[in-house]
Design a protein around this motif. Structure first.
Motif, short mmCIF file in Angstrom:
data_model
loop_
_atom_site.label_atom_id
_atom_site.label_comp_id
_atom_site.label_asym_id
_atom_site.label_seq_id
_atom_site.Cartn_x
_atom_site.Cartn_y
_atom_site.Cartn_z
N CYS A 103 1.26 -2.94 -9.31
CA CYS A 103 -0.07 -3.32 -9.80
C CYS A 103 -0.12 -4.72 -10.40
N CYS B 28 -8.62 3.13 -6.88
CA CYS B 28 -8.29 1.91 -7.62
C CYS B 28 -9.43 0.89 -7.56
N CYS C 5 0.84 -0.30 -1.13
CA CYS C 5 0.53 0.36 -2.39
C CYS C 5 1.01 1.81 -2.30
#
Ligand code: TRP
Ligand code: SF4
Length: 363
Positions: free
Chosen positions: A330, A299, A323
């Motif tokens: 997000c 990411c 996460c």
């Protein structure tokens, strides 16, 4: 495999460690007194001979750091990494030697020396200062390659120690490569060795923190330093290698591709907006993300936190965990990261004007 310092390709860091004799930085991390964020987080992934620098940095003994900038375009957020490293070394008491590679820009990029000087002052030096590096300190030497006669004399002597076959083997040069392009890396070798000439206090340990694309220059320099050891006493320079920052779209961040880069001249709002366009490691749907969790290690948002925006290792690992287990989504994560980026840019921009005035006085 050949590394081409003038091309922009993606790299396989593990291969470099295995094939080129670059050592893993992780293996010496615990010998370093207060390692920097980029060291702790594995962004600096490799080194040559850094174990020789460690005791000097730990005890604040004399050593020099050399890292150059080629003034060829706008600075982006990835370039900040070098500045962060220089600040760390300055705190450790090192002297800093910072060449501006205007001759390389001329030879490899076709940029005039005048233009290169202008870019160096307005972009690089201004931002180096605005990001918190004191370039006026008497422990810092910033110079333009084209204006440095000691450097040019040293380059001449260095060029006696290399021949075309070696240059070809290292850089892939061909008989039709222009000679200035072949001369440019020899100038860089001189950049790296110049802290050791008598006029600069003689032989000393030097470390060169760079992106791994610069390793060919280090291999050449180390070889030439050895050849010149007997006559000049040159000590083989050490080096460290950092990973490249990923671009907003997932490939390389490149000054010449606006969609991939956050430029240091972008307004704080623009920088924030760009963060929100970055490729994440999120899933197709909210439901899927809650179930499977995100992929922080793939990411770009997470990478920004790792490289630039979060000081606390604890907070960082909390984000990583949340996460992965799907509790952090997000949208919220981007919003927070965007806010942090905006704050960084507000601070940077508040300092740029004064910084430019100082930069103009440097030469
Ligand atoms: N070649 C480097 C670049 O492309 C700039 C550079 C010039 C450099 N001299 C150096 C880097 C000495 C490290 C050490 O950015
Ligand atoms: Fe990246 Fe954050 Fe989404 Fe995880 S939650 S994939 S770290 S943006």
């Amino acid at each position: 495999m050949l590394i081409d310092p003038w091309a922009s390709s993606q790299v396989d860091y593990d291969k470099l460690v295995n094939q080129f004799g670059i050592k893993k930085f992780q293996d010496i991390l615990n010998t370093i007194n207060k390692p920097s964020r980029l060291m702790r987080r594995g962004v600096i992934f490799g080194h040559r001979d850094f174990e020789k620098i460690v005791p000097l940095a730990n005890q604040k003994k004399e050593f020099a750091v050399v890292t150059g900038m080629m003034p060829s375009g706008q600075m982006h957020i990835g370039h900040k990494m070098v500045v962060d490293q220089l600040k760390w070394y300055a705190e450790k008491g090192a002297t800093l030697s910072l060449p501006i590679a205007d001759m390389e820009a001329y030879a490899a990029r076709g940029i005039s020396l005048e233009k290169a000087k202008e870019i160096a002052i307005n972009e690089y030096l201004t931002n180096y200062i605005a990001l918190g590096l004191d370039l006026t300190s008497d422990k810092v030497d910033v110079y333009l390659q084209s204006q440095n006669n000691l450097l040019k004399d040293l380059t001449f002597k260095i060029s006696k120690r290399a021949n075309f076959n070696e240059m070809k083997a290292i850089y892939g040069f061909t008989p039709s490569t222009n000679l200035a392009h072949i001369y440019a890396p020899l100038t860089q070798v001189a950049d790296i060795l110049i802290p050791q000439i008598p006029e600069k206090g003689g032989p000393k340990q030097v470390v060169v923190p760079v992106g791994v694309d610069q390793d060919p220059h280090l291999r050449l320099t180390r070889d030439i330093a050895d050849k010149m050891n007997e006559e000049y006493g040159f000590i083989t320079p050490a080096s460290t290698y950092h990973r490249f920052i990923t671009g907003l779209t997932g490939g390389k961040m490149s000054s010449s591709k606006p969609k991939t880069a956050i430029y240091l001249n972008d307004s704080p709002e623009e920088a924030e907006k760009k963060v929100k366009t970055a490729k994440t490691g999120g899933r197709e749907s909210l439901a899927e993300q809650k179930e499977l969790g995100g992929r922080p290690d793939e990411c770009v948002i997470y990478e920004m936190l790792v490289y630039h925006l979060l000081d606390s290792d604890e907070e960082l690992s909390k984000i990583h965990e949340e996460c992965k287990n799907g509790t952090l989504l997000c949208g919220a994560c981007k919003a927070r990261t965007g806010e942090l980026m905006k704050e960084l840019f507000e601070d940077l921009h508040s300092k740029q004007e004064d910084a430019k005035e100082i930069a103009k006085t440097l030469f």
